[in-house]
Design an enzyme around this catalytic site. Structure first.
Site, PDB file in Angstrom:
ATOM      1  N   CYS A 669       0.829  -1.212   0.000  1.00  0.00           N
ATOM      2  CA  CYS A 669       0.000   0.000   0.000  1.00  0.00           C
ATOM      3  C   CYS A 669       0.864   1.263   0.000  1.00  0.00           C
ATOM      4  O   CYS A 669       1.477   1.605   1.026  1.00  0.00           O
ATOM      5  CB  CYS A 669      -0.927  -0.027   1.214  1.00  0.00           C
ATOM      6  SG  CYS A 669      -1.824   1.512   1.481  1.00  0.00           S
ATOM      7  N   CYS A 672      -0.167   4.008   2.508  1.00  0.00           N
ATOM      8  CA  CYS A 672       0.201   3.608   3.878  1.00  0.00           C
ATOM      9  C   CYS A 672       1.644   4.023   4.166  1.00  0.00           C
ATOM     10  O   CYS A 672       1.956   4.625   5.196  1.00  0.00           O
ATOM     11  CB  CYS A 672       0.080   2.090   4.047  1.00  0.00           C
ATOM     12  SG  CYS A 672      -1.569   1.428   3.784  1.00  0.00           S
TER      13      CYS A 672
END
Length: 772
Positions: A669, A672
């Site tokens: 991700c 993230c």
């Protein structure tokens, strides 16, 4: 009206009361700046350092200044912050409006040593970002050379063989001499009447005496080991040599790249690297460069095929300092130099120096080579604008090269490279745009048919970047053709093959009507609102029919494979190897038995198969080592029993009495990972207080990659099973990451959709309230 938001780095005002130590008029400058900005002079006084500048501001353009600028002394690393900005350039947020007249301004810094030779000036602290910066010489940068070799005023610069080989034989700089494909320190033993004797040295034991004589202004003789070499100050080339690039795949070979890069900015020396296109993956291979104290370097790295290699400082914009590409073949020794006093850019020596110097010269006069950055930027304007722009660039490049040939003879390698570029780069770039098309029909108009793909088996182009880019484009096109499924298509397939409920069909139909309008801002806002309002039922529907939709995608993929069949030969087999190589490049997991079997069936080139197998073996060992690697202090790893009924309750009990900030993330991700640096600031801010940072990842994060990543993320780490992750997601009704949760000191969940770390002041305030 066009605008430049100028975070003005420098600018400095003259204070009449200052005692002047030295004024530097029109100092020599190199670096990365903003268009129109010029340094006119620099005053070094007892009380301040003043930089007098002007900004050439066009009509309608605007600019503003700031005091967030620095002077850094490269020799000591000492840094001085700008104290004041004066003159016609106002401080932000006010703007100066251009009227085709220079706007004069001055910046004031604290006083520096008046004997300082070189300074850096930047608009922000050196943090590895893309700061605008300048290297400024406060003394004539050829002083040492001029004094030592005053009898040879025309010696400085590059000297080439006069035998027609085009070979760069020698160069004389302020601090170095290039000779015999190496950079030497030098000492002037004697200099008289256009003659000089130099002692060259690399180490105490490696020395050489050379005799120089300037026969004419453009003719120099160099005598070394009793052999006399006649050199000219311009490249004279006999192009009767018709040698082309090698197209033989080398099983185990390397190249050596060495050079002399004397630049001012300290970050350059920390971040330089050689980037090599990887034959079996989309990700380039990166080989860091370690510079010596005298700005020289030498690095040996694997190279298995002819490729366009890039020397990069990975800092800031593309320019002569940051991105230099050159052609290399297995076994080559490439030499390059960029010296501050040489304003003509990079010069190449060693193997393939002729074609590399030719390409460098042509690139400098022709701005129509399309970079990934310019292409991506233009595609964002829409396919309708991109396609004519790209075709126009192609025509200008073609015309530019034709004009170049009227005044320059080119080598066989340069001719072969340009013919390949002109023939295939446009096709490759247009093929790549398919993924940005509004529908499949728009893209297919620009895909060449199988009969036009002689390029696949053109031996002169096998290993050029355009070739692999083209293959990648075809692969991307096929993938996109298989995956660009509208909601309407999904709805129709489900109705024909399964039995969705009336409410599910209605939901899909509403989504499809919103999706069709995505091309406008209003349509996008409408689609976003629909997704937000129907998040739970959509999640449920797509989970329910996940296997059916996947089956539909696979059917379309098979249709695309038949429709876009590739011809047998190197191209098709290379694609098979690249599919495996791209899996390995992610370093998440080794290849499965099925993937290895498919590789051997679809790729019959032993060297490519062996390269994939070797890469697979190395990654397997790396993953095994990571499993037993010791973790740094301040980092803890926990697992929960599979039968844990409430994951969050279980975790909150463990840290009762502390404020708990939970980060749900995954190794794959990007958003993230972008939040992690901000989280570190919060940890530092709440150090020693009752705050705990907990990171939770699910089974979609491969354990080896997860372990490698968390080694740099202090905190409490949990890795959940698939069942545990799905349980948390269902309970707190979120489907995207990153996702955050804030729990107070009593274990009560204050927010199950908490503020992100990047909202620094807001999150700080929320945590501080819970600590009271």
């Amino acid at each position: 009206m066009k605008k430049i938001l100028f975070l003005c780095l420098l600018a400095i005002t003259f204070l009449p009361s200052q005692a002047v130590n030295r004024m530097v008029i029109k100092p020599y400058i190199e670096g990365m700046g903003l268009r129109g900005w010029k340094v006119d002079s620099i005053l070094l006084s007892d009380t301040a350092t003043v930089v007098y500048c002007h900004f050439g501001l066009g009509k309608g353009w605007t600019a503003s200044g700031d005091t967030d600028g620095y002077i850094e002394i490269p020799a000591t690393g000492k840094r001085y912050k700008k104290t004041e900005l004066r003159g016609e350039l106002p401080k932000s947020p006010k703007f100066a409006i251009g009227d085709n007249k220079p706007i004069k301004f001055e910046s004031i810094f604290p006083p520096i040593d008046p004997n300082t030779k070189v300074i850096n000036i930047t608009d922000k602290e050196f943090d590895g970002g893309s700061a605008v910066w300048y290297g400024i010489w406060l003394v004539p940068h050829t002083t040492v050379f001029s004094e030592a070799l005053a009898t040879l005023p025309d010696l400085q610069g590059k000297w080439f063989a006069s035998d027609g080989s085009g070979k760069w034989e020698a160069a004389f700089y302020e601090k170095k001499v290039f000779w015999n494909n190496q950079f030497w320190d030098f000492k002037v033993l004697k200099s008289l009447d256009k003659k000089a004797t130099l002692e060259l040295s690399i180490t105490k034991d490696k020395k050489q005496i050379v005799e120089l004589e300037m026969v004419q202004d453009s003719l120099l003789t160099v005598t070394a080991n009793r052999v006399k070499h006649t050199l000219k100050n311009r490249m004279v080339v006999d192009l009767s040599n018709k040698t082309l690039f090698s197209n033989v795949f080398s099983k185990n070979d390397s190249i050596t790249v060495s050079g002399y890069y004397q630049v001012v900015h300290p970050n350059f020396y920390k971040q330089a690297a050689i980037l090599v296109p990887d034959l079996i993956s989309d990700k380039p291979l990166v080989y860091p460069i370690k510079f010596n104290a005298d700005c020289t370097f030498s690095v040996t790295l694997p190279l298995l095929h002819t490729a366009k290699v890039t020397f990069s400082n990975q800092f800031g914009y593309q320019n002569a300092l940051s991105e230099v590409s050159f052609m290399a073949e297995p076994g080559n020794h490439i030499v390059l130099s960029y010296i501050n006093e040489d304003e003509k850019g990079v010069i190449f020596g060693g193997d393939n120096e002729l074609v590399n110097n030719e390409m460098q010269a042509f690139t400098g006069t022709n701005p129509y080579f399309v970079t990934e950055k310019s292409m991506t930027s233009k595609i964002k304007d829409g396919i309708e604008k991109f396609i004519p722009w790209r075709i126009d660039f192609q025509q200008k490049m073609k015309s530019g090269f034709a004009t170049w040939l009227t005044t320059h003879k080119v080598s066989a390698k340069m001719d072969a490279y340009m013919k390949c570029y002109l023939k295939y780069a446009l096709v490759s770039d247009l093929a790549k745009t398919y993924g940005f098309s509004k529908n499949s029909k728009e893209g297919t108009d620009f895909i060449p048919s199988v009969t036009d793909t002689a390029f696949y088996n053109n031996p002169d182009a096998l290993y050029l970047p355009d070739y692999t880019n083209f293959l990648l484009a075809v692969k991307v096109r096929n993938m996109v053709a298989a995956n660009r499924i509208t909601t309407g298509q999904i709805s129709k397939y489900l109705q024909e093959n399964v039995s969705p409920t009336v409410s599910e069909i209605k939901l899909l139909a509403e989504m499809d009507s919103c999706e069709i309008k995505l091309t406008s801002k209003e349509g996008f806002d409408s689609f976003k609102k629909f997704i937000t309002n129907n998040k739970a039922p959509l999640d449920s529907l797509f989970r329910k029919y996940n296997l059916d939709i996947l089956n539909y995608r696979n059917l379309l993929a098979k249709e695309a494979e038949l429709k876009f069949t590739l011809p047998n030969g190197f191209g098709k087999e290379l694609l098979a190897a690249r599919e495996c190589g791209n899996v390995l490049a992610k370093e998440e997991s080794v290849l499965t038995a099925t993937q290895l079997e498919n590789l051997k069936i679809n790729c019959k080139i032993p060297e490519l198969v062996e390269l994939v197998l070797t890469r697979n073996y190395v990654l397997d060992k790396k993953i095994e080592q990571s499993k037993t690697a010791k973790l740094p202090k301040g980092l803890n790893i926990f697992t929960l029993p599979e039968d844990t009924k409430d994951v969050i309750e279980n975790i909150s009990k463990k840290y009762k009495g502390k404020v708990i900030y939970i980060d749900f993330w995954a190794t794959w991700c990007g958003p993230c990972k972008a939040e992690f640096p901000y989280a570190e600031k919060h940890k530092e801010n709440f150090k020693g207080q009752n705050v705990t940072f907990v990171y939770i990842a699910g089974d979609s994060s491969p354990e080896a990659v997860w372990k490698k990543m968390i080694a740099t993320i202090p905190g409490e780490h949990y890795k959940l099973s698939k069942k545990q992750w799905e349980g948390v997601v269902k309970k707190f009704n979120f489907s995207t990451i990153p996702h955050y949760m804030l729990i107070d000191r009593k274990g009560k969940i204050i927010s199950d959709n908490a503020t992100r770390p990047s909202a620094v002041s807001k999150l700080n305030e929320e945590i501080n309230i819970l600590l009271k």
